[in-house]
Design a protein around this motif. Structure first.
Motif, PDB file in Angstrom:
ATOM      1  N   ASN A  48       1.031  -1.185  -0.108  1.00 45.59           N
ATOM      2  CA  ASN A  48       0.239   0.133  -0.234  1.00 45.59           C
ATOM      3  C   ASN A  48       0.718   1.448  -0.246  1.00 45.59           C
ATOM      4  O   ASN A  48       0.434   2.581  -0.428  1.00 45.59           O
ATOM      5  N   GLU A  67       0.559   4.729   6.409  1.00 48.20           N
ATOM      6  CA  GLU A  67      -0.077   3.191   7.697  1.00 48.20           C
ATOM      7  C   GLU A  67      -1.253   3.579   8.210  1.00 48.20           C
ATOM      8  O   GLU A  67      -1.855   2.755   7.654  1.00 48.20           O
ATOM      9  N   ALA A  68      -2.122   4.778   8.849  1.00 48.52           N
ATOM     10  CA  ALA A  68      -3.445   5.074   8.375  1.00 48.52           C
ATOM     11  C   ALA A  68      -4.083   5.126   7.751  1.00 48.52           C
ATOM     12  O   ALA A  68      -5.070   4.342   7.506  1.00 48.52           O
ATOM     13  N   SER A  70      -3.747   3.319   4.836  1.00 44.29           N
ATOM     14  CA  SER A  70      -3.419   2.165   4.030  1.00 44.29           C
ATOM     15  C   SER A  70      -4.361   1.210   5.083  1.00 44.29           C
ATOM     16  O   SER A  70      -5.160   0.496   4.648  1.00 44.29           O
ATOM     17  N   ILE A  71      -4.902   1.440   6.665  1.00 46.20           N
ATOM     18  CA  ILE A  71      -5.704   0.674   6.952  1.00 46.20           C
ATOM     19  C   ILE A  71      -6.436   1.196   6.635  1.00 46.20           C
ATOM     20  O   ILE A  71      -7.547   0.653   6.787  1.00 46.20           O
ATOM     21  N   GLU A  74      -8.148  -0.468   4.194  1.00 46.91           N
ATOM     22  CA  GLU A  74      -8.117  -1.721   4.037  1.00 46.91           C
ATOM     23  C   GLU A  74      -9.638  -1.633   4.275  1.00 46.91           C
ATOM     24  O   GLU A  74     -10.529  -2.551   4.920  1.00 46.91           O
ATOM     25  N   LYS A  75     -10.238  -0.765   5.541  1.00 44.13           N
ATOM     26  CA  LYS A  75     -11.593  -0.971   6.357  1.00 44.13           C
ATOM     27  C   LYS A  75     -12.644  -1.003   5.541  1.00 44.13           C
ATOM     28  O   LYS A  75     -13.431  -1.511   5.487  1.00 44.13           O
ATOM     29  N   GLN A  78     -13.104  -4.265   3.160  1.00 45.03           N
ATOM     30  CA  GLN A  78     -13.605  -5.348   4.005  1.00 45.03           C
ATOM     31  C   GLN A  78     -14.983  -4.529   4.175  1.00 45.03           C
ATOM     32  O   GLN A  78     -16.474  -5.860   3.955  1.00 45.03           O
ATOM     33  N   ILE A 112      -2.270  -6.899   4.086  1.00 45.59           N
ATOM     34  CA  ILE A 112      -1.392  -6.373   5.573  1.00 45.59           C
ATOM     35  C   ILE A 112      -2.164  -8.040   5.462  1.00 45.59           C
ATOM     36  O   ILE A 112      -3.037  -8.334   5.221  1.00 45.59           O
ATOM     37  N   PHE A 114      -3.643  -8.149   8.104  1.00 48.41           N
ATOM     38  CA  PHE A 114      -5.321  -7.670   8.389  1.00 48.41           C
ATOM     39  C   PHE A 114      -6.297  -8.260   7.193  1.00 48.41           C
ATOM     40  O   PHE A 114      -7.465  -8.716   7.930  1.00 48.41           O
ATOM     41  N   ASN A 115      -5.794  -7.692   5.580  1.00 54.45           N
ATOM     42  CA  ASN A 115      -6.647  -8.879   5.147  1.00 54.45           C
ATOM     43  C   ASN A 115      -6.602  -9.607   5.039  1.00 54.45           C
ATOM     44  O   ASN A 115      -7.558 -10.560   4.643  1.00 54.45           O
ATOM     45  N   ASP A 136       4.184  -7.075   5.119  1.00 57.76           N
ATOM     46  CA  ASP A 136       4.693  -7.503   6.030  1.00 57.76           C
ATOM     47  C   ASP A 136       6.182  -8.092   6.352  1.00 57.76           C
ATOM     48  O   ASP A 136       6.747  -7.263   6.926  1.00 57.76           O
TER      49      ASP A 136
END
Length: 218
Positions: A48, A67-68, A70-71, A74-75, A78, A112, A114-115, A136
């Motif tokens: 990302n 990083e923020a 990216s998350i 993904e949120k 999802q 990542i 998380f996914n 990662d």
């Protein structure tokens, strides 16, 4: 074939449209990138942070901001995809057959954790997967071969003994760079987009393709 290495998004689940739409909102709607939806689609490979740097240039965002973002992306993905979360047709049976035959399997993805967890746990398929390589875990993402080579190492097999399943030309190039053959599933790209990549065994529409029966027998 001693092992199968799966890319994740677009390969095990047909979700690339949802990633494209989430990236479009982040890149274009929220941060003003001058990109069409098709151009966003072409930029969606690798980590990302690499996508953000390709589009906006290095040092446009701090590491914390990337990083923020990216998350956040993904949120959004999802939330939109969760009602549609399912394996591509036939993959459940293919995983079960390969597992019974003792073929080792890994997920080797630029996603990542998380996914990856979202898919493996959400669809209860972690029992088939002996190793995971995520964004990662690597320094160089696809088309560099590190992701697939590391997955082979984790499974204890040689790269040439692996078959890769991919949906993206950059992923196929990554496997080529690692000395691996590929089965391409056509969820997001047409055959002509893979021109010049010499390691493709077969193009399939889903995992019900009769070729996969022969692949497991061999």
């Amino acid at each position: 074939m001693k092992a199968i290495l799966f890319d994740l998004n677009g390969t095990m689940i047909d979700d690339m449209r949802y990633h494209t739409e989430a990236w479009y909102r982040i890149l274009v709607d929220e941060h003003g990138a001058d990109l069409s939806m098709e151009e966003v689609k072409k930029e969606m490979y690798g980590k990302n942070q690499e996508v953000l740097e390709r589009v906006f240039g290095e040092n446009h965002f701090t590491a914390e901001e990337m990083e923020a973002l990216s998350i956040g992306k993904e949120k959004q993905y999802q939330e939109a995809f969760r009602p549609h979360l399912k394996l591509i047709e036939g993959l459940d049976r293919f995983l079960e057959k390969a597992h019974k035959q003792g073929i080792k399997m890994a997920v080797a993805s630029a996603a990542i954790p998380f996914n990856i967890d979202f898919v493996l746990d959400g669809l209860d398929i972690r029992k088939y997967i002996s190793a995971v390589v995520s964004a990662d875990d690597v320094k160089r993402s696809k088309p560099d071969p590190e992701t697939f080579v590391m997955a082979a190492e984790k499974l204890g097999v040689q790269p040439e003994d692996c078959i890769v399943f991919e949906d993206n030309p950059k992923g196929v190039e990554s496997a080529l760079n690692g000395g691996m053959k590929v089965v391409v599933i056509k969820t997001a790209h047409e055959e002509h987009e893979f021109e010049g990549l010499s390691n493709i065994l077969r193009f399939i529409d889903d995992y019900n393709d009769p070729y996969l029966e022969d692949l497991l027998r061999n």
